[in-house]
Design an enzyme around this catalytic site. Structure first.
Site, PDB file in Angstrom:
ATOM      1  N   CYS A   1       0.852  -1.216   0.187  1.00 22.20           N
ATOM      2  CA  CYS A   1       0.095  -0.063   0.024  1.00 22.20           C
ATOM      3  C   CYS A   1       0.727   1.248  -0.009  1.00 22.20           C
ATOM      4  O   CYS A   1       1.776   1.391   0.882  1.00 22.20           O
ATOM      5  CB  CYS A   1      -0.805   0.114   1.310  1.00 22.20           C
ATOM      6  SG  CYS A   1      -1.876   1.304   1.319  1.00 22.20           S
TER       7      CYS A   1
ATOM      8  N   ILE B   1      -1.145  -6.154 -10.065  1.00 23.01           N
ATOM      9  CA  ILE B   1      -0.075  -4.887  -9.364  1.00 23.01           C
ATOM     10  C   ILE B   1      -0.842  -4.260  -8.479  1.00 23.01           C
ATOM     11  O   ILE B   1      -2.356  -4.026  -8.844  1.00 23.01           O
ATOM     12  CB  ILE B   1       0.524  -4.200 -10.296  1.00 23.01           C
ATOM     13  CG1 ILE B   1      -0.421  -3.443 -11.038  1.00 23.01           C
ATOM     14  CG2 ILE B   1       1.791  -4.885 -11.089  1.00 23.01           C
ATOM     15  CD1 ILE B   1       0.295  -2.346 -12.054  1.00 23.01           C
TER      16      ILE B   1
END
Lengths: 302, 250, 302, 250
Positions: A131, A192
């Site tokens: 993240c 991704i």
């Protein structure tokens, strides 16, 4: 379905390879008016952390050419709230749920996994080591082989069922990271996550996002995602789950041909909330029109 | 229940400088409450994300919107011609409170194109026997022309920035604003709404404000359009767009 | 121009910050019907190698959402042909020309620089250490600090005037690479080169490019480019030249606010061949409308 | 000199299944030679890159195109309505040889929508006193209807894939193809052009082929549309689209 749409991520068998991506599908219920959630192969719920999080300040999003930037920053009510209030609502859908596990410290990831482990109907978790929108942890783990392997190994010991690890594209060699998490015990990799990007409001002379930089997603990133899935699928033995800009059955098939065993619909859930529920049937139609009796025949043919 | 529908543009008129009044037609439109909004897909993929637009009025077969073409998406929507189809997701969010004791006094305060969602609210309140009044802050006289529809229903007070019509100045300086009401409901620029809310709070008048933070999904899934509140970050698209101002920390 | 549009890249003074990117503008002459080349701050000609190169096989391009992939592979007639046949044609435009220098081996880069050095009117070269479309060299140099520094240092010794180094975005930390080439003697850095991507023709079940993967460019990559320019401009002392998806004066201003001292128009030259020649005047108009008397006041204000 | 122009659609008709005949109007269109092409910007940014379209005919005030809507870009172009503006870059590339001794025999071979650029070439040859004939390979009868314009100028031979009109089969199996010519000029699918070129070479007839590789810039700058030739990789957009087949290594 006429086509055999099933796919296997190691021990995890899915009726079809179409999932929804974490952070784009809430907890699933938000989309029930637009599809039967059971049409999906699986759905991955919001990034879940040990403690409740309020996320980043507003503004958290900006539109970009064929894409968007976000900086939500893992706003979520925490794993205990999920276990007590959200999980009991799934009922017959339990087997479709995958929880995205996020954190700032390895101990936090491990603790979330330990707390989720007793939910026997929960077949898989997705480890978010990529993240870009949290100050600590998150992408930091995902951009080095050692970091990615450490968090994977620690969670592997705490989580008894399927462990999917979500990889960051913001690296020089995503295959090296994928090999590292494979070595550390991941059952599959998903990729991704978002590309780190930025946009400026030139009239106001300030960044569009409160965090300055954020994660870019949407059709714009698809060529990068397809390339990385192709590279990783050639390098690892575990299954690869592809995501990044998928907006149609054709896009999903593209990822499967690049080597993906399953796919995730992300940003496009914001554009057409019924898309993810419809794409499995559209893949089926495409396969019928092209004489493909088992979808996974197409896997990795490039 | 929310639906995604393909609706047909049956009318698209410029009703004031930069304001398009658009009528869309279809079948089985889901029921709408005043203050809810729709997401409209921009034609030709002008923007990837749909554009949130407040509802001016709606029936089971028609949806009326008032749209200001300010960005690429709203411009493409406003360029739609009669006969074109637009993809619409509706209804979204939570609207204004509509249940009041008969005879209650409610003031609807609108600023600019923010007057749009107040029309359906006004109709609903009047039908319910509420004594509703309308106070609008507009740019100038041509905007006021569009307000005849409101005027037909209730007492209307208009302020203009340039003084070309009605009261010259801010809505908070209008004499009608100083009266007592049981509720103030509003939609418009944040500075206006904050000023109204502050004054209402001082006078002990409850108030509701319709916010328009930038949003992606419109469904409470993406958590992009959050507004900080006494209950933490809430989604404008799902927990709003209408909030009791006592909740807001703006 | 009413606005002071000038910019300085170290010793290299430009009348305005708008350049065109290598590989998107031929040798300049291709665009003479659409603009006065003199309107540009500079134009960077095709990647030039020691030997003539035929480049990659067709197909070399694919359209992607808000972007394109290319795999041209440095087709060019070689540096000697450039010196003998192309350079003499520039005349009064000499001071606007920057040659992009590419290669597979350090010795080749150095030799090209040595051969170009005697062209006294040539004020600058751009070192391409980031081409994703050649098997050897190119991006390989650009993805490690050591590789980037070695080639920069070697060319620095061979090239007496302004040395700009073009960076690859396909790395974990572009600031580390930028610092490495700064330390090795670069006078400026330009970024970003293309993002490595891929697309598949699912009907034919084969990649869209003969090389499978290629370089993605166009508006789609702009958020990644702005982010990297912002990061690098905060990290290095040398000037930064920004490129990646610029299609308008507003886009150019966005890069300048992010920290760029100059910008390059790339893929958009293919869309509107007059754009690069028009953007300087459009920036001037924007500045006038916004009370900006010297464009570089805006540099790095984010 | 190449120009970028905003032209107005004055006509857009479907003249055969999937073929749009579009007339664009403007002022001071630059001179065109037969076989050159234009780049047309797709409306609403449907594709980022402009679409290369061969020129059917052109004057100083009109540009005629025949377009098959096969991709997102050409579909958006074909959706243009009369009165819409299209951005056009023209003229591009090198066309067919047009200078022949008076009385020379030239065969123009077209396949599918590839017949389009042969119209202007045919007009030019006839004007120059060349004995031109036309041999077209089409899908079926409706396509042949569009060929009346060619028929008015020169002897025409038509083959259809389904035999619904003219000769049933490939152009290379048509009796007219076996005659002697001083030059064969062609545009159509690569397999057709390769077969024609091979036969022409065997018989010592020079031939020119118009290629349509995928291109980005149309100006010879990006080097995307290269065709391998005896002289190395050449740009279809700048060195072609028309090449003498003796150069090609296909």
């Amino acid at each position: 379905m006429v086509t055999d749409m099933s796919t296997q991520l190691g021990d995890l068998v899915l009726s079809n390879p179409v999932m929804t991506a974490s952070g784009t599908f809430g907890y699933g219920f938000e989309y029930e008016d637009f599809m039967a959630l059971d049409n999906l192969g699986a759905f991955i719920v919001k990034g879940t952390t040990l403690e409740p999080r309020q996320g980043n300040d507003y503004p958290r999003m900006a539109q970009t050419p064929a894409g968007m930037l976000n900086a939500v920053g893992l706003q979520n009510p925490g794993v205990e709230h999920f276990i007590e209030h959200t999980w009991p609502r799934y009922g017959a859908l339990e087997s479709k749920v995958i929880v995205n596990v996020s954190g700032a410290k390895i101990e936090d990831y491990v603790r979330v996994a330990e707390l989720l482990a007793p939910l026997e109907g929960l077949r898989a978790i997705e480890l978010n080591i990529s993240c870009p929108n949290v100050k600590q942890g998150g992408m930091a783990f995902g951009t080095t082989c050692d970091g990615a392997a450490s968090v994977t190994r620690a969670v592997r010991d705490a989580w008894p069922r399927h462990l999917m690890v979500k990889l960051s594209p913001n690296v020089t060699s995503i295959t090296d990271i994928a090999l590292a998490v494979e070595g550390a015990g991941a059952d599959s990799v998903s990729l991704i996550n978002t590309l780190m990007g930025m946009a400026i409001d030139i009239e106001r002379r300030r960044p569009m996002l409160s965090t300055v930089t954020g994660g870019m997603s949407g059709p714009a990133v698809k060529p990068v995602a397809v390339r990385m899935v192709w590279q990783v699928a050639k390098a690892v033995k575990i299954p690869v789950v592809g995501l990044g800009g998928i907006a149609s059955a054709a896009d999903a098939i593209e990822f499967i041909m690049a080597g993906a065993s399953a796919v995730q619909i992300g940003t496009y859930n914001f554009v057409d909330p019924s898309a993810a529920g419809r794409i499995p049937a559209e893949i089926d139609s495409w396969c019928q029109a092209h004489g493909v009796s088992r979808l996974m025949e197409l896997k990795g043919i490039i | 229940m929310k639906k995604q529908l393909l609706l047909t543009v049956s009318s698209n008129r410029v009703v004031a400088p930069g304001w398009h009044h658009m009528v869309l037609e279809g079948t089985d439109l889901p029921p709408v409450t005043p203050g809810q909004f729709v997401e409209v897909a921009a034609p030709h993929g002008a923007t990837l994300l749909n554009r949130p637009i407040s509802i001016f009025d709606a029936t089971a077969t028609t949806l009326e919107l008032v749209i200001a073409p300010v960005g690429d998406g709203t411009k493409a929507i406003c360029d739609a011609k009669v006969g074109d189809s637009l993809r619409v997701i509706m209804p979204l969010g939570k609207g204004f409170t509509t249940e009041f004791p008969v005879g209650s006094k409610v003031l609807l305060v609108g600023g600019g194109v923010g007057i749009a969602p107040l029309y359906m609210q006004l109709c609903t309140l009047i039908d319910a026997g509420v004594k509703a009044e309308v106070l609008f802050g507009l740019r100038s006289r041509p905007d006021a022309e569009f307000c005849k529809q409101y005027e037909a229903l209730a007492p209307i007070h208009i302020c203009t920035d340039d003084g070309s019509f009605g009261h010259h100045g801010l809505v908070t300086s209008h004499p009608a604003f100083g009266q007592h009401y049981d509720m103030i409901q509003m939609c418009g620029p944040k500075p206006m709404m904050r000023a109204v809310a502050a004054s209402a709070a001082e006078r002990g008048i409850p108030a509701e404000a319709s916010l328009e933070n930038m949003m992606a999904c419109g469904l409470g899934a993406c958590l992009c359009c959050v507004e900080p509140t006494e209950k933490g970050n809430l989604c404008v698209c799902k927990d709003g767009p209408v909030f009791n101002t006592s909740l807001l920390t703006w």
